[in-house]
Design an enzyme around this catalytic site. Structure first.
Site, short mmCIF file in Angstrom:
data_model
loop_
_atom_site.label_atom_id
_atom_site.label_comp_id
_atom_site.label_asym_id
_atom_site.label_seq_id
_atom_site.Cartn_x
_atom_site.Cartn_y
_atom_site.Cartn_z
N LYS A 114 41.08 17.93 59.34
CA LYS A 114 42.03 17.22 58.47
C LYS A 114 42.78 16.20 59.34
CE LYS A 114 45.77 16.33 55.94
NZ LYS A 114 46.34 15.36 56.88
N GLU A 123 49.34 22.73 69.55
CA GLU A 123 49.60 21.62 70.48
C GLU A 123 50.71 20.80 69.86
OE1 GLU A 123 48.41 21.09 73.39
OE2 GLU A 123 46.74 22.49 73.43
N CYS A 144 52.38 12.55 72.99
CA CYS A 144 53.05 13.84 73.18
C CYS A 144 53.42 14.04 74.64
CB CYS A 144 52.16 14.97 72.68
SG CYS A 144 50.52 14.95 73.40
N GLU A 154 62.48 15.01 70.59
CA GLU A 154 61.37 14.11 70.91
C GLU A 154 61.64 12.74 70.25
OE1 GLU A 154 57.53 15.06 69.16
OE2 GLU A 154 56.61 14.72 71.10
#
Ligand code: NDP
Length: 520
Positions: free
Chosen positions: A180, A253, A287, A380
């Site tokens: 997906k 992750e 990331c 983040e």
């Protein structure tokens, strides 16, 4: 460029089912221009379940292949992707907003992982014998077996490289995959699936299911044998909750808040250049991008001046831009919010800043006088921002670097002590006198700790991640006394007691253990 209507063709492996008249469509946009690049069908939970069922059928044949046969299949898949690299780079650049050279680099990195996983699987998954300990009449073997069907849910920031980190390793380990892609970059996923369908001899080994969050949620609830999720911690928690219904194992992750440490004996120019690349590449939407920089006071001024110099040379947008558009307005809003918060709390802007945002384009921003309570230092940011903190010692730098709920990547620029410092950073990966290099080394495991997730992709660990480990104890010859029986001879209690004292008690322990270790 003409827009793409993804054709439905349920007969062809790996593609989406035919869009019915009622089927909702999802448009993918070019974030630089707002233009629609193409549309894909929004797939329902029934579509997802059907794809998983097809993948289950395919898994019977795929898992029964020898490693050599699968390697040959994956080599054809890889060649198909390589031949289509211009098309892939084009669709990635258009959907994501990144420069075409970055998109092509991403394709290269994805293929390097596909190649590595396919070549390495047999060695990484080789059965091996281990010591049977006191059961010396047994052969003890560890073996690895495919799980079956793996659901991969991917993000938009690296639409081929990131999911391939799971897809390649899952396929090489003998699983089939239902993928997906993010709703922001679905066409890249569809393109990969089309190539898989053309190049793999077994239908449905790799399929894509397109749609928004609901389609991902359906995959997390589906009857798959593992979910490999890459995305934000918030969505990761939802995926875990959904997967918990069937006790489906998950690989997470997630995001990062990667620190960089620059000590007083570091190569300052090199560190500054690395900080700029590490924080700004892909417009900071990585990331493992550098999100916090801790610099020793002895080299701080020189480092900051060099960073500002380097940042001024970075070109945003255009064909020859170093960085492109941010992928979504929502991400622009997060970055603006972090910058506004930092400025309101006393941060000083040396380049860029909240006023240097225009549409989906953000000018690279350098912040100093930042403090740990600012959003830009805690959450983040995922944007082209370099917050720099002056520290009095390496100890302070390590302490501050570890003061985070995340723990994905990190980097250290230092002299002789660099590796020692690296070992003290609580993160899954550290680049020493470099940034991000660990993600390009295919044999190194990749993954985080804390809110950055768990489980590993890449490397041998990444291949084993998509297997079940099987322990086999096989009697090789029978002993006169069978301890695994109710028919124990008299005095067994005393004998076991004696053994305990001899092996684990005081006195002759060391000798007895040495003896047993040597014998077994
Ligand atoms: P999101 O968490 O928003 O989405 C990730 C994927 O999950 C998308 O495909 C998304 O679909 C899907 N999704 C959304 N809702 C659900 C749900 N309820 N159930 C199942 N799936 C769902 O992350 P982003 O796409 O915004 O990616 C950015 C994040 O990914 C950052 O935090 C980044 O750090 C992290 N990341 C981590 C990496 C790593 O290896 N550790 C690598 C790259 C990125 P849709 O887009 O259609 O909503």
């Amino acid at each position: 460029m003409a827009t793409t209507q993804v054709p439905g063709n349920g007969k062809q492996s790996g593609t989406t089912p035919p869009p019915s008249a009622q089927r909702e469509q999802l448009a993918s946009h070019d974030p630089a221009t707002g233009e629609v690049v193409g549309t894909v069908p929004v797939m329902t939970a029934d579509d997802v379940d059907a794809a998983v069922a097809r993948a289950r059928t395919a898994a019977a044949t795929w898992s029964a292949m020898s490693y050599g046969e699968r390697e040959a299949e994956l080599a054809r898949f890889r060649a198909g992707l390589a031949e289509a690299c211009d098309d892939l780079a084009e669709v990635i650049a258009r959907e994501n907003g990144k420069p075409r050279v970055d998109a092509m680099t991403e394709v290269y990195m994805a293929l390097s992982h596909l190649s590595h996983a396919a070549r390495r699987a047999e060695k990484a998954l080789k059965s091996h014998r281990v010591s049977p300990g006191l059961l010396a009449n047994y052969r003890a073997t560890i073996s690895y077996h495919p799980l079956g069907v793996v659901g991969v849910i991917g993000p938009w920031n690296y639409p081929i490289f990131t999911p391939m980190g799971s897809i390649a390793y899952a396929l090489a380990a003998g699983n089939t995959v239902v993928f997906k892609p993010s709703e922001l970059t679905p066409l890249t996923g569809v393109k990969i699936a089309e190539i898989a369908a053309r190049t793999l001899s077994i239908p449905d080994v790799f399929q894509v299911v397109t749609g928004a969050g609901a389609t991902g949620a359906a995959l997390a609830r589906a009857a798959v044998d593992k979910i490999a999720f890459t995305g934000s911690a918030g969505t990761g928690k939802k995926v875990m909750q959904a997967a918990a219904e069937r006790l489906t194992p998950v690989l997470m992750e997630l995001g990062g808040k990667d620190p960089m440490i620059v000590t007083d004996d570091a190569d300052v120019d090199k560190a500054a250049e690395a900080a700029v690349f590490g924080a700004l590449t892909n417009s900071g939407q990585a990331c493992i991008s550098v999100e916090r920089v801790y610099v020793h006071e002895a080299v701080y001024d020189r480092f900051v001046a060099k960073v500002v110099d380097e940042v001024r040379a970075v070109k945003v947008g255009g064909d020859d831009g170093n960085i492109g558009a941010m992928t979504s307005p929502a991400q622009v809003d997060i970055v603006r919010d972090h910058l506004t918060d930092a400025v309101a709390r006393g941060a000083k802007v040396l380049a860029g800043g909240p006023d240097a945002i225009s549409g989906n384009f953000i000018q690279p921003t350098v912040l100093v006088d930042v403090t740990a309570d600012m959003k830009v230092m805690k959450d983040e940011t995922f944007g082209p921002v370099i917050p720099i903190v002056k520290v009095a010692s390496t100890e302070d730098a390590v302490r501050a670097a570890n003061e985070t709920t995340f723990g994905l990547g990190s980097s250290v620029f230092a002299g002789k002590k660099a590796k020692d410092i690296a070992d003290r950073i609580r993160a899954g990966m550290t680049a020493v006198n470099s940034v991000m290099a660990f993600s390009a080394i295919t044999s190194l495991p990749f993954g985080g700790v804390g809110e950055s997730g768990f489980g590993r992709i890449h490397g041998d660990e990444g291949i084993r991640e998509f297997t079940r480990t099987k322990a086999t104890a096989e009697e090789s010859f029978a002993l006169p006394v069978n301890l695994l029986s109710f028919k124990l001879p008299k005095g067994t209690y005393e004998r076991i007691r004696g053994l305990i004292k001899q092996l684990y008690g005081d006195g002759a322990v060391a000798r007895a253990q040495d003896f047993l270790r040597r014998v077994f």
